[in-house]
Design a protein around this motif. Structure first.
Motif, PDB file in Angstrom:
ATOM      1  N   MET A 355       0.818  -1.284  -0.127  1.00 32.74           N
ATOM      2  CA  MET A 355      -0.159   0.245  -0.128  1.00 32.74           C
ATOM      3  C   MET A 355       0.801   1.446  -0.106  1.00 32.74           C
ATOM      4  O   MET A 355       2.117   1.045   0.470  1.00 32.74           O
ATOM      5  CB  MET A 355      -0.961  -0.066   1.252  1.00 32.74           C
ATOM      6  CG  MET A 355      -0.044  -0.068   2.530  1.00 32.74           C
ATOM      7  SD  MET A 355      -1.302  -0.352   4.026  1.00 32.74           S
ATOM      8  CE  MET A 355      -1.640  -2.137   3.746  1.00 32.74           C
ATOM      9  N   PRO A 356       0.443   2.493  -0.508  1.00 31.77           N
ATOM     10  CA  PRO A 356       1.514   3.539  -0.720  1.00 31.77           C
ATOM     11  C   PRO A 356       1.429   4.185   0.703  1.00 31.77           C
ATOM     12  O   PRO A 356       0.750   3.674   1.679  1.00 31.77           O
ATOM     13  CB  PRO A 356       0.270   4.561  -1.563  1.00 31.77           C
ATOM     14  CG  PRO A 356      -0.717   3.684  -2.042  1.00 31.77           C
ATOM     15  CD  PRO A 356      -0.723   2.533  -1.528  1.00 31.77           C
ATOM     16  N   THR A 357       2.791   4.807   0.999  1.00 30.53           N
ATOM     17  CA  THR A 357       2.732   5.263   2.439  1.00 30.53           C
ATOM     18  C   THR A 357       2.004   6.666   2.657  1.00 30.53           C
ATOM     19  O   THR A 357       1.645   6.958   3.761  1.00 30.53           O
ATOM     20  CB  THR A 357       4.348   5.750   2.535  1.00 30.53           C
ATOM     21  OG1 THR A 357       4.448   6.715   1.532  1.00 30.53           O
ATOM     22  CG2 THR A 357       5.169   4.539   2.059  1.00 30.53           C
ATOM     23  N   GLY A 358       1.466   7.175   1.534  1.00 32.91           N
ATOM     24  CA  GLY A 358       0.635   8.386   1.787  1.00 32.91           C
ATOM     25  C   GLY A 358       1.498   9.729   1.777  1.00 32.91           C
ATOM     26  O   GLY A 358       0.960  10.642   2.325  1.00 32.91           O
ATOM     27  N   ILE A 359       2.829   9.695   1.315  1.00 31.70           N
ATOM     28  CA  ILE A 359       3.560  10.849   1.245  1.00 31.70           C
ATOM     29  C   ILE A 359       3.021  11.830   0.333  1.00 31.70           C
ATOM     30  O   ILE A 359       2.291  11.438  -0.522  1.00 31.70           O
ATOM     31  CB  ILE A 359       4.904  10.338   0.909  1.00 31.70           C
ATOM     32  CG1 ILE A 359       5.863  11.493   1.392  1.00 31.70           C
ATOM     33  CG2 ILE A 359       5.248  10.078  -0.318  1.00 31.70           C
ATOM     34  CD1 ILE A 359       7.338  10.951   1.514  1.00 31.70           C
ATOM     35  N   ALA A 360       3.123  12.990   0.553  1.00 27.52           N
ATOM     36  CA  ALA A 360       2.714  14.191  -0.378  1.00 27.52           C
ATOM     37  C   ALA A 360       3.638  14.029  -1.644  1.00 27.52           C
ATOM     38  O   ALA A 360       4.590  14.882  -1.853  1.00 27.52           O
ATOM     39  CB  ALA A 360       2.931  15.378   0.326  1.00 27.52           C
ATOM     40  N   TYR A 361       3.404  13.423  -2.658  1.00 26.46           N
ATOM     41  CA  TYR A 361       3.878  13.435  -3.989  1.00 26.46           C
ATOM     42  C   TYR A 361       2.898  13.032  -4.980  1.00 26.46           C
ATOM     43  O   TYR A 361       1.876  12.350  -4.500  1.00 26.46           O
ATOM     44  CB  TYR A 361       5.129  12.332  -3.956  1.00 26.46           C
ATOM     45  CG  TYR A 361       5.954  12.480  -4.916  1.00 26.46           C
ATOM     46  CD1 TYR A 361       7.094  13.436  -4.937  1.00 26.46           C
ATOM     47  CD2 TYR A 361       6.156  11.427  -6.102  1.00 26.46           C
ATOM     48  CE1 TYR A 361       7.728  13.602  -5.872  1.00 26.46           C
ATOM     49  CE2 TYR A 361       6.918  11.885  -7.060  1.00 26.46           C
ATOM     50  CZ  TYR A 361       7.979  12.906  -6.895  1.00 26.46           C
ATOM     51  OH  TYR A 361       9.052  13.095  -7.951  1.00 26.46           O
ATOM     52  N   PRO A 362       2.843  13.725  -6.165  1.00 24.78           N
ATOM     53  CA  PRO A 362       1.849  13.034  -7.335  1.00 24.78           C
ATOM     54  C   PRO A 362       1.731  11.700  -7.518  1.00 24.78           C
ATOM     55  O   PRO A 362       0.544  11.248  -7.859  1.00 24.78           O
ATOM     56  CB  PRO A 362       2.413  13.831  -8.275  1.00 24.78           C
ATOM     57  CG  PRO A 362       3.278  14.997  -7.878  1.00 24.78           C
ATOM     58  CD  PRO A 362       3.907  14.454  -6.613  1.00 24.78           C
ATOM     59  N   VAL A 363       2.865  11.194  -7.449  1.00 30.69           N
ATOM     60  CA  VAL A 363       2.649   9.643  -7.956  1.00 30.69           C
ATOM     61  C   VAL A 363       3.184   8.772  -6.743  1.00 30.69           C
ATOM     62  O   VAL A 363       4.672   9.057  -6.493  1.00 30.69           O
ATOM     63  CB  VAL A 363       3.161   9.354  -9.224  1.00 30.69           C
ATOM     64  CG1 VAL A 363       2.151   9.985 -10.126  1.00 30.69           C
ATOM     65  CG2 VAL A 363       4.666   9.674  -9.538  1.00 30.69           C
ATOM     66  N   GLU A 364       2.843   7.711  -6.340  1.00 28.03           N
ATOM     67  CA  GLU A 364       3.416   6.718  -5.495  1.00 28.03           C
ATOM     68  C   GLU A 364       3.095   5.390  -5.893  1.00 28.03           C
ATOM     69  O   GLU A 364       1.970   4.928  -5.753  1.00 28.03           O
ATOM     70  CB  GLU A 364       3.397   7.152  -4.114  1.00 28.03           C
ATOM     71  CG  GLU A 364       4.290   6.185  -2.958  1.00 28.03           C
ATOM     72  CD  GLU A 364       3.814   6.384  -1.620  1.00 28.03           C
ATOM     73  OE1 GLU A 364       4.379   6.030  -0.854  1.00 28.03           O
ATOM     74  OE2 GLU A 364       2.766   7.208  -1.430  1.00 28.03           O
ATOM     75  N   ALA A 365       3.987   4.320  -6.088  1.00 26.42           N
ATOM     76  CA  ALA A 365       3.594   2.865  -6.251  1.00 26.42           C
ATOM     77  C   ALA A 365       3.205   2.272  -4.947  1.00 26.42           C
ATOM     78  O   ALA A 365       3.882   2.532  -3.743  1.00 26.42           O
ATOM     79  CB  ALA A 365       4.771   2.138  -6.963  1.00 26.42           C
ATOM     80  N   ALA A 366       2.237   1.243  -5.031  1.00 30.36           N
ATOM     81  CA  ALA A 366       1.757   0.766  -3.853  1.00 30.36           C
ATOM     82  C   ALA A 366       2.517  -0.609  -3.573  1.00 30.36           C
ATOM     83  O   ALA A 366       2.513  -1.148  -2.629  1.00 30.36           O
ATOM     84  CB  ALA A 366       0.215   0.198  -4.066  1.00 30.36           C
ATOM     85  N   GLY A 367       3.360  -1.029  -4.676  1.00 27.67           N
ATOM     86  CA  GLY A 367       4.113  -2.378  -4.600  1.00 27.67           C
ATOM     87  C   GLY A 367       3.210  -3.645  -4.772  1.00 27.67           C
ATOM     88  O   GLY A 367       1.983  -3.517  -4.916  1.00 27.67           O
ATOM     89  N   THR A 368       3.894  -4.489  -4.421  1.00 29.36           N
ATOM     90  CA  THR A 368       2.959  -5.802  -4.408  1.00 29.36           C
ATOM     91  C   THR A 368       3.065  -6.764  -3.358  1.00 29.36           C
ATOM     92  O   THR A 368       4.250  -6.888  -2.674  1.00 29.36           O
ATOM     93  CB  THR A 368       3.550  -6.661  -5.623  1.00 29.36           C
ATOM     94  OG1 THR A 368       3.459  -5.884  -6.987  1.00 29.36           O
ATOM     95  CG2 THR A 368       2.780  -7.985  -5.731  1.00 29.36           C
ATOM     96  N   LEU A 369       1.888  -7.140  -2.832  1.00 29.35           N
ATOM     97  CA  LEU A 369       1.894  -8.108  -1.618  1.00 29.35           C
ATOM     98  C   LEU A 369       0.593  -8.890  -1.662  1.00 29.35           C
ATOM     99  O   LEU A 369      -0.579  -8.399  -1.386  1.00 29.35           O
ATOM    100  CB  LEU A 369       1.966  -7.560  -0.090  1.00 29.35           C
ATOM    101  CG  LEU A 369       1.803  -8.171   0.984  1.00 29.35           C
ATOM    102  CD1 LEU A 369       3.153  -9.204   1.131  1.00 29.35           C
ATOM    103  CD2 LEU A 369       1.715  -7.404   2.358  1.00 29.35           C
ATOM    104  N   ARG A 370       0.856 -10.106  -2.480  1.00 30.77           N
ATOM    105  CA  ARG A 370      -0.427 -10.731  -2.504  1.00 30.77           C
ATOM    106  C   ARG A 370      -0.722 -11.681  -1.484  1.00 30.77           C
ATOM    107  O   ARG A 370      -0.247 -11.910  -0.413  1.00 30.77           O
ATOM    108  CB  ARG A 370       0.028 -12.082  -3.745  1.00 30.77           C
ATOM    109  CG  ARG A 370       0.263 -11.551  -5.036  1.00 30.77           C
ATOM    110  CD  ARG A 370       0.814 -12.658  -6.067  1.00 30.77           C
ATOM    111  NE  ARG A 370       1.939 -13.131  -5.788  1.00 30.77           N
ATOM    112  CZ  ARG A 370       1.996 -14.450  -5.255  1.00 30.77           C
ATOM    113  NH1 ARG A 370       1.165 -15.288  -5.457  1.00 30.77           N
ATOM    114  NH2 ARG A 370       3.293 -14.749  -5.016  1.00 30.77           N
TER     115      ARG A 370
END
Length: 671
Positions: A355-370
Motif C-alpha cells: 500500500m502507498p505510504t501516503g507521502i505528499a507526492y503526485p505519484v507513488e507505487a503501492a508495491g506488491t503483496l499478494r
C-alpha cells in the motif's frame, strides 16, 4: 407649383430630417447607449490579468529551494516609437540580443515580438517609452541540484505545475492572480484607470520541506560516486528521521535522462534479505522464537518442495541472531515456517507493504503483496527471503523506521510547514503513527541483532564506522527484466540505523545492476558509510551532536586500525587518509566549544621499526577558516589539534612556525 408650396415642402422635409435625427439620437443614446459605451471603453482600456507569484519552497533550515520572480515579455511597434535611437540604447542596456535590438528599431517593421523574458527592472527604461508593450510573467527559479529537482518538481513556461511537490502542493503554492484596467489616451499613452484600480495579486503560501539540503547534497554525491565507480545503471539513497518520519534526503539517479520522478517512490523491486529482520520481529513479537534459538541449516543447502535453497555463508546450524548476521536463507525459512501463511502476510502488511505510504507526492507505487489465497507452495519461503513481493525504497525505509523508533510505523512526510504570505503558520507536521508493529522490547532486540550484521563480522562489516555504532541489514536480489530473472544482474540494498543504539537516521542505499561485486555488503553498505562520514563532518546535517556524543564507543586498537593510522601518516594509503581525516573532522565538529580547553584529536601511531621518521614541517596559516576547515588543514599537515578558548583560527605555535610532525597545535575557537 407655386413658390409657397415649394417652401412648405422644404420645411416638411427639414422637419422630417430633424425628427429622424432626433429619433436616431434617442435610439443610440437611450436604447444603445450602454453597448456603445462598452465599445468605447474596450477601445480605450483593456483588462489585464496580473499573475500571482508562486510561494517559495524552503528546506528544513530555511534555505531557498524554489522561488518566483516577476519578468516581462516585450513586444514593440517600431512605427509608434518616437525616438528609435533612445530605444536602441535602452534595449542594449537591458541585455536584449543585438539581432533583436536591430529588428525592434527597424521603422519598416510594424510589430516585433522579442523572445525570452526579462527582469522588469532591467528593461524599465524601454518599457516607459511609447510603442513598447509588456506582458508580465512570473518565472520560477530553482537554487537546487538536479537530484533535488526530482523531489521539488518544476513548472512549465506558463507557470503551471508539471510534477513533484510543485504539482502535489499546487493549490497551496500557486496564489491568486490579480487584475488591472489599463487606459489609453488619444496619443496612445497608457496609464492605469483611476476609477477601476483592479486587485493586486496574492502570493502563494510558503512551503517548508523536511529535506536538509546539505544532507541531500551529501546523499547525491555519494550516490553519483557509487554509480560511476561501480558502473551501475542508477540507484536511490533515502535518509529518514525515525523519531517523526521526516524525509531528510531523497536522492535518485537513473541513466535515462527522461526519468524526472523520484524513483524511490515510484519503482518497486524485490527487497531480498532486508525483509528477514521484519520476519524475525514477527517471530519475537509472537514468542515463536528467541535470538539464541538454533535451527539446523544443513551445511548451506536445503531442498523444500522440489526447490533447493542455498546460503552464501554455509554452516551446520545458526541461531536466529546468526541468521540475521550472516543472512541465512535456510535459517529464515526454517524460522518462518512457524508462522501461518496468514500470519506472515499480516506481518508484512502491517509494515506497510502492498500500500502507498501516503507521502505528499503526485505519484507513488503501492508495491506488491499478494493475499495468501494466491500463494504457491513456494510463496511462504520466497517471501521470507524477500522474493515474490515488491516494495519501493520508501516503503522499506519506513518499515525500518519502526525498528529504529521502538516499534511504531510512521507516515513519512516531505512537508514540515506551510505559511501564508503574512508568515502565519497554516500547517505544521506532527508525528503521525500508522500502527504499532512491535513492542519497544522487540524493537530493541532486533536492533541488537542488526548491530551484529555490521560490527560482528556480518555481511555488512565494510560499513563499520569504528567509533560509532551502526546497525543494518544487507539484501541482494536478482533483477527482473521482462518478467524473467537475469542471473548476471542484481539489485543490492543496505538499510542502516545510525547510531545503532539510539538511531537518528534510517539510511537506505539501493543500487541498480552494479558491475563486478554486486552483494549489498560490498556495494550498498560502503555507500551508507560514506554518507554517514560526510554527515559527521558537516555541521548542518540534522544530527543531534549531544546524543551522538553519548553514542560514541571506544574500541580497542586492532591491527587493521593501527595500519590505517600508520598509512595516514606515512602517505601509504590515500583512502585511509581520507577516512581518518573525515573521522577527525567529525570529532572536532561533534564537540561543543566550551570556555575551557577541549581535546579534539586522534592520536598518531607510535614509532615503529618500519615507520618513516617524522619530519619537521611548517604549521599552515588557517586564519579566516571555520573551525572545521582549520582542523582539516592542520590534520592534513600532520599535526594533532586541541581546541582552546582563544582568538578564532589562531594557532599556537603560530602559523609559519616549524614543528615536528605529530606535534600538538592549539587552535582558538572564540569569535
Amino acid at each position: 407649383m407655386t413658390s409657397s408650396r415649394r417652401i412648405g415642402l422644404v420645411h416638411l422635409l427639414l422637419a422630417l430630417f430633424v425628427i429622424a435625427l432626433l429619433a436616431k439620437s434617442a435610439r443610440v443614446q437611450l436604447w444603445q447607449g450602454r453597448r456603445w459605451a462598452a465599445t468605447a471603453l474596450r477601445q480605450q482600456s483593456t483588462e489585464r490579468s496580473i499573475p500571482a507569484p508562486r510561494g517559495p519552497i524552503l528546506d528544513a533550515r530555511g534555505e531557498m529551494l524554489a522561488q518566483s520572480r516577476e519578468t516581462v515579455k516585450l513586444e514593440i511597434a517600431p512605427t509608434e516609437v518616437r525616438n528609435l535611437r533612445r530605444l536602441r540604447q535602452a534595449l542594449q542596456r537591458g541585455g536584449i540580443p543585438a539581432e533583436w535590438v536591430a529588428r525592434a528599431t527597424d521603422p519598416r517593421r510594424r510589430w516585433v515580438m522579442i523572445p525570452g523574458r526579462y527582469l522588469a527592472i532591467d528593461v524599465a527604461a524601454a518599457t516607459a517609452m511609447r510603442g513598447v508593450y509588456t506582458t508580465p510573467v512570473v518565472e520560477r527559479s530553482y537554487a537546487i541540484s538536479a537530484g533535488t529537482r526530482h523531489v521539488v518538481g518544476r513548472v512549465d513556461a506558463d507557470g503551471r505545475a508539471v510534477d513533484g511537490l510543485e504539482l502535489a502542493l499546487d493549490s497551496l503554492l500557486r496564489g491568486k492572480a490579480g487584475s488591472a484596467t489599463v487606459m489609453r489616451d488619444a496619443r496612445g499613452r497608457r496609464f492605469e484607470s483611476p476609477s477601476s484600480p483592479g486587485a493586486p495579486p496574492v502570493q502563494g503560501n510558503t512551503v517548508v520541506l523536511t529535506i536538509n539540503q546539505e544532507l541531500q547534497e551529501i546523499a547525491e554525491r555519494a550516490l553519483a560516486d557509487a554509480v560511476a565507480s561501480m558502473e551501475a545503471e542508477g540507484g536511490d539513497v533515502l535518509v529518514l528521521d525515525p523519531s517523526n518520519g521526516e524525509v531528510l534526503a531523497m536522492a535518485s539517479q537513473r541513466g535515462d535522462p527522461r526519468a524526472t520522478a523520484s524513483t524511490a517512490l515510484t519503482e518497486p523491486y524485490e527487497p531480498g534479505s532486508t525483509v528477514k529482520p521484519l520476519i524475525a520481529s514477527a517471530l519475537l513479537q509472537q514468542n515463536r522464537a528467541r535470538e539464541t534459538e538454533i535451527v539446523n541449516t544443513f551445511g548451506g543447502q536445503l531442498t523444500i518442495n522440489g526447490r533447493t535453497i542455498t546460503d552464501d555463508h554455509p554452516a551446520a546450524q545458526y541461531s536466529l541472531a546468526d541468521v540475521i548476521r550472516f543472512s541465512s536463507n535456510i535459517g529464515i525459512v526454517q524460522f518462518a515456517s512457524r508462522l501461518q501463511p496468514r500470519e506472515e502476510f499480516e506481518a508484512l502488511r502491517d509494515f506497510g507493504f502492498g500500500m502507498p505510504t501516503g507521502i505528499a507526492y503526485p505519484v507513488e507505487a503501492a508495491g506488491t503483496l499478494r493475499d495468501p489465497t494466491r500463494w504457491s507452495r513456494q510463496s511462504a519461503n520466497s517471501m521470507a527471503m524477500g522474493y515474490e513481493i515488491a516494495v519501493t525504497p520508501m516503503q522499506l525505509a519506513s518499515a525500518y523506521v519502526a525498528i529504529a523508533n521502538g516499534g511504531e510505523l510512521l507516515e513519512p512526510t516531505l512537508v514540515r510547514e506551510v505559511r501564508d504570505p503574512q508568515g502565519a503558520v497554516r500547517y505544521r507536521h506532527t508525528r503521525r503513527v500508522v500502527r504499532r508493529v512491535m513492542s519497544a522490547d522487540v524493537a530493541r532486540r532486533v536492533r541488537r541483532m542488526l548491530l551484529g550484521v555490521v560490527e560482528e563480522g556480518g555481511t555488512a562489516k565494510r560499513a563499520d564506522l569504528g567509533n560509532f555504532s551502526l546497525a543494518g541489514k544487507t539484501g541482494t536480489t536478482r533483477r527482473i527484466v521482462n518478467g524473467q530473472y537475469r542471473l548476471s544482474e542484481h539489485i543490492p540494498t543496505f538499510v542502516g540505523l545510525f547510531p545503532g543504539d539510539n538511531p537518528q537516521f534510517v539510511i537506505l542505499v539501493k543500487l541498480d545492476n552494479p558491475k563486478g561485486a554486486y552483494s549489498g555488503g560490498l556495494t550498498a553498505a560502503p555507500v551508507t558509510k560514506a554518507v554517514i562520514e560526510a554527515a559527521l563532518a558537516s555541521r548542518n546535517a540534522s544530527l543531534d551532536r549531544g546524543h551522538l556524543a553519548a553514542s560514541r564507543v571506544e574500541r580497542p586498537a586492532t591491527p587493521d586500525r593501527v595500519a590505517a593510522v600508520a598509512a595516514l601518516e606515512t602517505g601509504d594509503s590515500a583512502d585511509a587518509r581520507r577516512r581518518l581525516l573525515a573521522q577527525r573532522a567529525a570529532l572536532a565538529d561533534s564537540a561543543e566549544v566550551p570556555t575551557a580547553s577541549v581535546v579534539a584529536l586522534l592520536p598518531l601511531p607510535p614509532d615503529t621499526a618500519h615507520a618513516r621518521p617524522l619530519a619537521d614541517r611548517m604549521i599552515p596559516d588557517v586564519a579566516g577558516l571555520s573551525v572545521r576547515s582549520a582542523v582539516h588543514a592542520l590534520h592534513a599537515a600532520g599535526f594533532r589539534v586541541r581546541l582552546v578558548n582563544g582568538p578564532a583560527a589562531v594557532t599556537s605555535p603560530g602559523a609559519g612556525s616549524i614543528a615536528r610532525a605529530g606535534s600538538l597545535v592549539h587552535l582558538g575557537t572564540s569569535p
